[in-house]
Design an enzyme around this catalytic site. Sequence first.
Site, short mmCIF file in Angstrom:
data_model
loop_
_atom_site.label_atom_id
_atom_site.label_comp_id
_atom_site.label_asym_id
_atom_site.label_seq_id
_atom_site.Cartn_x
_atom_site.Cartn_y
_atom_site.Cartn_z
N ASP A 123 68.11 53.64 -76.59
CA ASP A 123 67.95 52.35 -77.26
C ASP A 123 66.64 51.68 -76.82
OD1 ASP A 123 68.71 50.42 -79.09
OD2 ASP A 123 69.96 49.31 -77.68
N GLY A 169 74.14 39.64 -76.69
CA GLY A 169 74.22 40.84 -77.52
C GLY A 169 75.65 41.23 -77.73
N SER A 170 75.87 42.48 -78.18
CA SER A 170 77.24 42.91 -78.49
C SER A 170 78.10 43.00 -77.24
CB SER A 170 77.21 44.26 -79.19
OG SER A 170 76.64 45.25 -78.35
N PHE A 171 77.49 43.31 -76.08
CA PHE A 171 78.27 43.41 -74.84
C PHE A 171 78.75 42.04 -74.38
CE2 PHE A 171 78.44 43.15 -70.20
CZ PHE A 171 79.31 44.19 -69.90
N GLY A 172 77.88 41.04 -74.51
CA GLY A 172 78.25 39.72 -74.03
C GLY A 172 77.04 38.81 -73.95
N LYS A 183 74.81 39.48 -66.71
CA LYS A 183 75.30 39.87 -68.03
C LYS A 183 76.83 39.89 -67.98
CE LYS A 183 73.31 43.35 -70.13
NZ LYS A 183 73.00 44.74 -70.52
N ILE A 206 70.47 32.71 -71.35
CA ILE A 206 69.12 33.15 -71.68
C ILE A 206 69.10 34.27 -72.71
CG2 ILE A 206 68.10 32.45 -69.49
CD1 ILE A 206 68.37 35.31 -68.52
N GLY A 207 70.24 34.72 -73.19
CA GLY A 207 70.28 35.78 -74.19
C GLY A 207 71.69 36.22 -74.46
N VAL A 250 74.03 36.77 -71.55
CA VAL A 250 73.23 36.88 -70.34
C VAL A 250 72.90 35.48 -69.84
CG1 VAL A 250 71.15 37.81 -69.29
CG2 VAL A 250 72.25 39.04 -71.16
#
Length: 814
Positions: free
Chosen positions: A657, A514-517, A533, A511-512, A519
């Site tokens: 953020d 980002g830089s962390f990983g 996540k 479902i999404g 989701v």
Amino acid sequence: MTLRLIIITAIFITTAFVVLVVDGLGSASTAAVAYGTDSVCGIVAGQPTQSIQCYNHKNQLLISVLPNVSFQEISGGRSFLCGLRYGGFSLHCWDTTAALSNSSSTTLQPKRIYHSDTVALTDLAVGDSQVCALEVKTGIARCWRGGGGLSNDNVKVSNDNLFPSPREAPRFRTITCGSGFACGILKNDSRVVCWGGSRSKVVIGAEIQEGFESFSMSSLVAGESHACGLTTAGILVCKGNNDSGQLNVPNSTTTSTNSAYEYSGLALGSNFTCGIKRRSGLVTCWGGGLIQPHDTKNVSFELIVSGSGLVCGLTTSNLSMICWSDSGYYNSLPMGMIIPGACVKFSCSKCGTYPNSDVLCSGSGSICRVCQIEQLPLAAPLPPIFTPPPSSPSDHDSPSSKAEKNLLLAFLVVGLIGSFVGFSSIVYFVWTRILRSGQTRSNNEERPRNSTTDHHNDPNMDINAAHVKSHELSPSIIKAKSLRCGSLKPEIFSVSELAAATNSFSLENKIGGGSFGIVYKGKLPDGREVAIKRGHSSTSSSSQSGSTSGTTKMIIKQFQEKESAFDSELASLSRLNHKHLVSLVGFCRENDERLLVYDYMANGSLHHHLHNRSNDEKNGSVLVISSWKMRIRIALESAKGIEYLHNYAVPPVVHRDIKSSNILLDSDWTARVSDFGLSTLMIQGQYDVVSAKAVGTVGYIDPEYYVLKVLTTKSDVYGLGVVMLELLTGKRAVFKDEEEGVTSLVDYAARRRRLLAEGVLDRRVGPPQGMNEAEALEVLADTAVRCVKIEGKDRPHIGEVVSSLERAFSLCNC
């Protein structure tokens, strides 16, 4: 015999410092319920003056209480609240029906019930309509009539409705009030004595007194027609009306009766009883008419209070109030922190002070841990500021008992020495870990970070930033953790459990990212829907690199960044609990896998709804936020989440953020702030930041922070201001304009000083409907523009932002 003494000594050591917090329909506490008006009140924390604040559920209104002075304890009745000022020489009451009848009323005016320059009171107890308290020096109970129609310096009553003080003036150690009756525990023999204000209530009191006749009691709390308390042996006993099973104390899993010292707090309502388990802090309730919500069953509480059909608890994690009722109502109240005990200006006893006491009292005193290690392993009701522990009649011992006590003392000394050695070992272990982590950091080069941790793809590019030091090994974070000891108890999952929940992390569940990983949406075996996540793995990194040395450096760098974000978010969310913050369910730390599990936000991110153009025609859900009232509400709820972080979290948190993709919408379209991977704490006025570069997202990052590397709470205010401009214009934080080329939304708005007059409102919503909505948008636009000022000193504090947005939202409701 020796073995028996060793066992007794061990039990003594483990139970000597137990804190007992006992609150019911009318007992002294730092929180209270005026149940007839849906009002919950508490003594605020983090301020030099410990004043009272209330929240009215019906009108969803925060209410200030005058006078703005320090109070040591409060108690609530059917439609009024009373408070004992610090020192115990003045007693005030407030009629809470004003908050119920007038939705614009935000202040309660005091009515003085008692004042003296010489005789101090303690142990305030309010029933449905009566007020009682004890004289500090004598233990004599004084009672007055309360409720609506209070007048200054007295109470308006009719002669046939007076609530009497007990005859012959017995000396009490503690008292409590129920519905029309009061009970107390005598100082001399720990017996229970009850009395009432009318014939029917006298009968109820007499039945309760008779039920406790064969018990020696250390604490007592009353409900509407029953009472419960702990005996001097620590056993919970309930007597009185049992029509709904409110006296049927649950048995221990190991014995036929409840265990000694099993409960540390009580709250009694009309036909139910609730207790706090001493070891876990979890609340359990029994009797009829009250169904405890699932969301509260894994939450640790410091204290609980009750009205007739309402229970409210003070969470251990962040000292916020959560309430639930027999009508199914459940809410986390937006009141901020409430102190768990009175702030006193003298040194605490050998039981010490409450964690983070100096911060909670804002330097104006300390909160003492309550204990009593002579006769009673559990303490008297909170807060026993002026009542000394009762002396035991068996102080003069026989020679044999003295010998046993000497032997017991010897074992106690040995036990304490062993405890000290164990504690020293733990300190040594932690200190060596800190030294090693410092050496590791000094040998590594500065590590940049790219931060875009979204629940949906965000086209805005994040600024490369320096790595934030690990929250797990930071001395300041270790200090913070010691202040709030892991109270929310997030669940620990295995990789296999989370893989099963997400269909082996399939693309269909993504479902999404980002830089962390990435989701994923998941479903746990108990049916709960969650968002998981998952941090990037080293294997995926290695396959994208060209050289072996480059691969190693990239793997190390990405693992360090993943570990930092994981530790930061885990440290933050484990101690935060607010209706406008995304809740952490649990985590997984297994080999190089780092996964965080959150409550699932069914309606995704605000960014997705504002900027995914495919939604305009195909997705009907976008129509839900295609009203100005809804958008103002989202801005207000986001601001309340940030206000909690800045003003009520202990220590305060700066998110760093804030952006539309980090504002998520749950199934009820309630806005929640998410993604704490870059958040940082403020310990004793200093932010826990060691990075040489600012972190954040292009278009949202505070320019003052970016240039000067000076971080304040105003940095989050700037990001919120950008989000408000997005809500107004429907444009991205950075976008390409046909006339001006690539530009930031802040610059775009600055060139159009009168936003509403220059046609920049999002056309998908349409023009404002009526003068009130137009004025509400003016307030929103003015607030947004002030939030994005270049210098932080020119921006409003988050509390001012919340006030402005509340005004805007109220205009939409007119």
